[in-house]
Design a protein around this motif. Structure first.
Motif, PDB file in Angstrom:
ATOM      1  N   THR A  15       0.871  -1.165   0.000  1.00 26.15           N
ATOM      2  CA  THR A  15       0.000   0.000   0.000  1.00 26.15           C
ATOM      3  C   THR A  15       0.911   1.219   0.000  1.00 26.15           C
ATOM      4  OG1 THR A  15      -1.704  -1.190   1.235  1.00 26.15           O
ATOM      5  CG2 THR A  15      -1.838   1.220   1.212  1.00 26.15           C
ATOM      6  N   LEU A  16       0.831   1.999  -1.079  1.00 27.57           N
ATOM      7  CA  LEU A  16       1.728   3.128  -1.303  1.00 27.57           C
ATOM      8  C   LEU A  16       0.940   4.406  -1.507  1.00 27.57           C
ATOM      9  CD1 LEU A  16       3.863   1.262  -3.960  1.00 27.57           C
ATOM     10  CD2 LEU A  16       4.486   1.582  -1.568  1.00 27.57           C
ATOM     11  N   ARG A  17       1.477   5.502  -0.973  1.00 23.69           N
ATOM     12  CA  ARG A  17       0.900   6.836  -1.221  1.00 23.69           C
ATOM     13  C   ARG A  17       2.003   7.738  -1.728  1.00 23.69           C
ATOM     14  NH1 ARG A  17      -2.524   7.388   4.043  1.00 23.69           N
ATOM     15  NH2 ARG A  17      -4.299   6.130   3.436  1.00 23.69           N
ATOM     16  N   LEU A  18       1.719   8.414  -2.825  1.00 24.43           N
ATOM     17  CA  LEU A  18       2.670   9.347  -3.404  1.00 24.43           C
ATOM     18  C   LEU A  18       2.097  10.748  -3.270  1.00 24.43           C
ATOM     19  CD1 LEU A  18       5.228  10.019  -4.961  1.00 24.43           C
ATOM     20  CD2 LEU A  18       4.003   9.453  -7.077  1.00 24.43           C
ATOM     21  N   TYR A  19       2.769  11.589  -2.503  1.00 23.41           N
ATOM     22  CA  TYR A  19       2.353  12.967  -2.284  1.00 23.41           C
ATOM     23  C   TYR A  19       3.078  13.857  -3.290  1.00 23.41           C
ATOM     24  CZ  TYR A  19       0.351  11.248   2.036  1.00 23.41           C
ATOM     25  OH  TYR A  19      -0.390  10.554   2.956  1.00 23.41           O
ATOM     26  N   VAL A  20       2.306  14.613  -4.074  1.00 22.73           N
ATOM     27  CA  VAL A  20       2.870  15.490  -5.103  1.00 22.73           C
ATOM     28  C   VAL A  20       2.304  16.896  -4.947  1.00 22.73           C
ATOM     29  CG1 VAL A  20       3.244  13.597  -6.750  1.00 22.73           C
ATOM     30  CG2 VAL A  20       1.091  14.874  -6.795  1.00 22.73           C
ATOM     31  N   THR A  21       2.916  17.837  -5.671  1.00 17.67           N
ATOM     32  CA  THR A  21       2.453  19.227  -5.644  1.00 17.67           C
ATOM     33  C   THR A  21       1.962  19.610  -7.037  1.00 17.67           C
ATOM     34  OG1 THR A  21       4.740  19.903  -6.000  1.00 17.67           O
ATOM     35  CG2 THR A  21       3.912  20.007  -3.748  1.00 17.67           C
ATOM     36  N   ASN A  56      -5.321  18.622  -1.223  1.00 16.66           N
ATOM     37  CA  ASN A  56      -5.626  17.943   0.028  1.00 16.66           C
ATOM     38  C   ASN A  56      -4.504  18.185   1.045  1.00 16.66           C
ATOM     39  OD1 ASN A  56      -6.514  16.262   2.038  1.00 16.66           O
ATOM     40  ND2 ASN A  56      -6.655  14.432   0.776  1.00 16.66           N
ATOM     41  N   PRO A  57      -4.357  19.424   1.513  1.00 19.12           N
ATOM     42  CA  PRO A  57      -3.264  19.738   2.438  1.00 19.12           C
ATOM     43  C   PRO A  57      -3.367  19.002   3.773  1.00 19.12           C
ATOM     44  CG  PRO A  57      -4.732  21.625   2.193  1.00 19.12           C
ATOM     45  CD  PRO A  57      -5.172  20.596   1.204  1.00 19.12           C
ATOM     46  N   VAL A  58      -4.568  18.641   4.183  1.00 21.75           N
ATOM     47  CA  VAL A  58      -4.749  17.933   5.457  1.00 21.75           C
ATOM     48  C   VAL A  58      -4.052  16.574   5.408  1.00 21.75           C
ATOM     49  CG1 VAL A  58      -6.458  16.903   7.012  1.00 21.75           C
ATOM     50  CG2 VAL A  58      -6.882  19.152   5.989  1.00 21.75           C
ATOM     51  N   ALA A  59      -4.085  15.905   4.264  1.00 19.60           N
ATOM     52  CA  ALA A  59      -3.435  14.601   4.129  1.00 19.60           C
ATOM     53  C   ALA A  59      -1.930  14.733   4.347  1.00 19.60           C
ATOM     54  CB  ALA A  59      -3.721  14.000   2.754  1.00 19.60           C
ATOM     55  N   ALA A  60      -1.348  15.810   3.847  1.00 19.09           N
ATOM     56  CA  ALA A  60       0.088  16.034   4.017  1.00 19.09           C
ATOM     57  C   ALA A  60       0.420  16.304   5.484  1.00 19.09           C
ATOM     58  CB  ALA A  60       0.546  17.193   3.145  1.00 19.09           C
ATOM     59  N   ALA A  67       8.185  17.630   2.305  1.00 14.65           N
ATOM     60  CA  ALA A  67       8.754  17.836   0.976  1.00 14.65           C
ATOM     61  C   ALA A  67       7.947  17.001  -0.007  1.00 14.65           C
ATOM     62  CB  ALA A  67      10.217  17.411   0.939  1.00 14.65           C
ATOM     63  N   ALA A  68       7.907  17.444  -1.244  1.00 11.77           N
ATOM     64  CA  ALA A  68       7.185  16.687  -2.263  1.00 11.77           C
ATOM     65  C   ALA A  68       7.985  16.726  -3.557  1.00 11.77           C
ATOM     66  CB  ALA A  68       5.788  17.256  -2.471  1.00 11.77           C
ATOM     67  N   PRO A  69       7.950  15.649  -4.306  1.00 13.50           N
ATOM     68  CA  PRO A  69       7.211  14.406  -4.081  1.00 13.50           C
ATOM     69  C   PRO A  69       7.817  13.571  -2.940  1.00 13.50           C
ATOM     70  CG  PRO A  69       7.957  14.578  -6.380  1.00 13.50           C
ATOM     71  CD  PRO A  69       8.586  15.681  -5.622  1.00 13.50           C
TER      72      PRO A  69
END
Length: 107
Positions: A15-21, A56-60, A67-69
């Motif tokens: 299970t992977l999550r990739l946070y991007v801007t 979705n800033p709350v998730a971050a 930092a992103a990604p």
């Protein structure tokens, strides 16, 4: 793909999550790189969620993303993070504790 020849039913599912801007070149490159890595090394044994921290800033904040990604491996434990555009496949695999897919034997 999950029932194809050679599929290992005992291998863990990731299970992977990739946070991007947004849709910046760096974010786009990270998404493409991670999809390629998953297709090559996880053979259908993964769930990849891409989260745009602008939308979705709350998730971050919840995951303490500074930092992103940033890629976060939630499962299997332990939790791991890799920061950057994920262009260094060996670094990503090592950071996520994923064994590289063996190369086919030479003819």
């Amino acid at each position: 793909m999950t029932d194809g020849p050679g599929y290992d039913h005992t291998a863990p599912r990731y299970t992977l999550r990739l946070y991007v801007t947004g849709s910046t070149p760096r974010s786009t490159r990270a998404i493409e790189n991670m999809r390629r890595i998953c297709a090559t090394h996880l053979d259908g044994r993964y769930d990849l969620e891409v989260i745009d921290i602008y939308q979705n800033p709350v998730a971050a904040v919840d995951q303490q993303i500074i930092a992103a990604p940033t890629l976060v491996k939630l499962l299997p434990l332990p939790l791991r993070r890799v920061v950057g555009d994920l262009s260094d496949t060996e670094k990503v695999l090592a950071g996520l504790e994923i064994q590289p897919h063996p190369l086919p034997p030479s003819a």
